[in-house]
Write a protein that holds these residues in place. Structure first.
Motif, PDB file in Angstrom:
ATOM      1  N   ALA A 127       1.073  -1.300  -0.201  1.00 33.48           N
ATOM      2  CA  ALA A 127      -0.095   0.028  -0.055  1.00 33.48           C
ATOM      3  C   ALA A 127       0.731   1.277  -0.056  1.00 33.48           C
ATOM      4  O   ALA A 127       2.068   1.260   0.458  1.00 33.48           O
ATOM      5  N   PRO A 128       0.446   2.447  -0.497  1.00 31.29           N
ATOM      6  CA  PRO A 128       1.230   3.708  -0.429  1.00 31.29           C
ATOM      7  C   PRO A 128       1.685   3.980   0.969  1.00 31.29           C
ATOM      8  O   PRO A 128       0.975   3.934   2.205  1.00 31.29           O
ATOM      9  N   ALA A 129       3.027   4.325   0.900  1.00 29.37           N
ATOM     10  CA  ALA A 129       3.842   4.690   2.019  1.00 29.37           C
ATOM     11  C   ALA A 129       4.870   5.697   1.910  1.00 29.37           C
ATOM     12  O   ALA A 129       5.843   5.660   2.661  1.00 29.37           O
ATOM     13  N   VAL A 130       4.999   6.442   0.756  1.00 31.28           N
ATOM     14  CA  VAL A 130       5.920   7.295   0.402  1.00 31.28           C
ATOM     15  C   VAL A 130       5.082   8.681   0.365  1.00 31.28           C
ATOM     16  O   VAL A 130       4.164   8.699  -0.243  1.00 31.28           O
ATOM     17  N   SER A 131       5.716   9.737   0.924  1.00 32.19           N
ATOM     18  CA  SER A 131       5.076  10.857   0.926  1.00 32.19           C
ATOM     19  C   SER A 131       3.692  11.232   1.305  1.00 32.19           C
ATOM     20  O   SER A 131       2.804  11.708   0.682  1.00 32.19           O
ATOM     21  N   ILE A 132       3.375  10.540   2.301  1.00 32.07           N
ATOM     22  CA  ILE A 132       1.961  10.323   3.037  1.00 32.07           C
ATOM     23  C   ILE A 132       1.776  11.720   3.919  1.00 32.07           C
ATOM     24  O   ILE A 132       2.422  11.818   4.684  1.00 32.07           O
ATOM     25  N   THR A 133       0.729  12.260   3.743  1.00 32.91           N
ATOM     26  CA  THR A 133       0.494  13.499   4.474  1.00 32.91           C
ATOM     27  C   THR A 133      -0.455  13.111   5.407  1.00 32.91           C
ATOM     28  O   THR A 133      -1.692  12.591   5.163  1.00 32.91           O
ATOM     29  N   SER A 134      -0.227  13.472   6.920  1.00 30.09           N
ATOM     30  CA  SER A 134      -1.063  13.018   7.989  1.00 30.09           C
ATOM     31  C   SER A 134      -1.139  14.039   8.953  1.00 30.09           C
ATOM     32  O   SER A 134      -0.604  15.066   8.691  1.00 30.09           O
ATOM     33  N   ALA A 135      -1.897  13.846   9.739  1.00 35.62           N
ATOM     34  CA  ALA A 135      -2.028  14.677  10.989  1.00 35.62           C
ATOM     35  C   ALA A 135      -0.783  14.832  11.867  1.00 35.62           C
ATOM     36  O   ALA A 135       0.071  13.777  11.829  1.00 35.62           O
ATOM     37  N   SER A 136      -0.347  15.800  12.471  1.00 32.43           N
ATOM     38  CA  SER A 136       0.668  15.620  13.295  1.00 32.43           C
ATOM     39  C   SER A 136       0.572  16.216  14.579  1.00 32.43           C
ATOM     40  O   SER A 136      -0.701  16.783  14.910  1.00 32.43           O
ATOM     41  N   ALA A 137       1.569  16.145  15.833  1.00 34.33           N
ATOM     42  CA  ALA A 137       1.394  17.043  16.844  1.00 34.33           C
ATOM     43  C   ALA A 137       1.340  18.498  16.910  1.00 34.33           C
ATOM     44  O   ALA A 137       1.479  18.747  18.191  1.00 34.33           O
ATOM     45  N   ALA A 138       1.378  18.840  15.967  1.00 31.64           N
ATOM     46  CA  ALA A 138       1.655  20.527  15.876  1.00 31.64           C
ATOM     47  C   ALA A 138       0.472  20.983  16.138  1.00 31.64           C
ATOM     48  O   ALA A 138       0.322  22.590  16.185  1.00 31.64           O
ATOM     49  N   GLY A 139      -0.694  20.559  16.493  1.00 29.61           N
ATOM     50  CA  GLY A 139      -2.003  21.390  17.083  1.00 29.61           C
ATOM     51  C   GLY A 139      -3.251  20.620  16.217  1.00 29.61           C
ATOM     52  O   GLY A 139      -2.882  19.517  15.413  1.00 29.61           O
ATOM     53  N   THR A 140      -4.350  21.209  16.403  1.00 32.44           N
ATOM     54  CA  THR A 140      -5.602  20.490  15.763  1.00 32.44           C
ATOM     55  C   THR A 140      -5.444  20.474  14.229  1.00 32.44           C
ATOM     56  O   THR A 140      -6.280  19.780  13.701  1.00 32.44           O
ATOM     57  N   THR A 141      -4.733  21.386  13.811  1.00 26.07           N
ATOM     58  CA  THR A 141      -4.792  21.567  12.237  1.00 26.07           C
ATOM     59  C   THR A 141      -3.379  21.268  11.566  1.00 26.07           C
ATOM     60  O   THR A 141      -2.998  21.261  10.458  1.00 26.07           O
ATOM     61  N   GLY A 142      -2.421  20.656  12.587  1.00 29.55           N
ATOM     62  CA  GLY A 142      -1.087  20.409  12.054  1.00 29.55           C
ATOM     63  C   GLY A 142      -0.830  19.235  10.971  1.00 29.55           C
ATOM     64  O   GLY A 142      -1.905  18.318  11.214  1.00 29.55           O
TER      65      GLY A 142
END
Length: 186
Positions: A66-81
């Motif tokens: 399955a896709p696993a290169v350059s996957i954009t996801s949520a971060s711990a940088a805040g609610t919109t990170g």
């Protein structure tokens, strides 16, 4: 691997389906945990044009890729990170997502049945550079689920058994009668 197999075996026996990352050593996935746990759906990584990147583990322990290169996801940088991540751990949620419709329609399916359905429903002849013994199949969601239909989800909130519309704190998404699909990596 013994600890993961023992813990996984206990939850698998209770009906929890796992989609796990194949690993990022670029070698065989089977000797490592949790990829080597046979009851789990072990998901290898692909990049652009469904090509296996050098870092993805491979071999007969891998079920789909399955896709696993350059996957954009949520971060711990805040609610919109947002953050962009590479790695096999970003492939396993794709496997869990492809398994969820099967669990929704087959609420009593055992984890091994779900993993087998994930492989049977995968696209053929798509993964290039996959390595010896590896499947040539990325997972796909059944056509009837692709156009707006959503699986019915009853989720626990903090493990209390309450009804909600999202996953539990442990990341699992129960699908009735105690069955869950969990995406995890070591």
């Amino acid at each position: 691997m013994a600890d993961s197999a023992r813990v996984g075996g206990t939850s698998v026996a209770s009906g929890v389906t796992y989609a796990v990352a194949a690993g990022t050593e670029g070698g065989p996935a089977a000797p490592y945990s949790p990829a080597g746990v046979g009851q789990a759906a072990t998901v290898g990584a692909t990049g652009r044009q469904d090509k296996k990147p050098a870092f993805s583990d491979r071999g007969s322990a891998v079920d789909p890729f399955a896709p696993a290169v350059s996957i954009t996801s949520a971060s711990a940088a805040g609610t919109t990170g947002r953050a962009t991540h590479p790695g096999a751990s970003t492939a396993s949620p794709h496997g869990a997502g492809a398994a969820a419709p099967h669990l929704a329609e087959h609420r009593r399916a055992a984890p091994e049945q779900v993993a087998n359905a994930l492989v049977r429903g995968a696209a053929d002849e798509k993964v290039t550079g996959r390595g010896p013994g590896s499947p040539n199949r990325p997972p796909q969601v059944p056509r009837r689920w692709r156009h707006g239909r959503r699986p019915p989800v009853t989720a626990r909130r903090g493990g209390t058994g309450g009804r909600g519309s999202g996953p539990a704190r442990d990341g699992s998404v129960p699908h009735g009668r105690g069955r869950s699909c969990v995406s995890t990596y070591a």
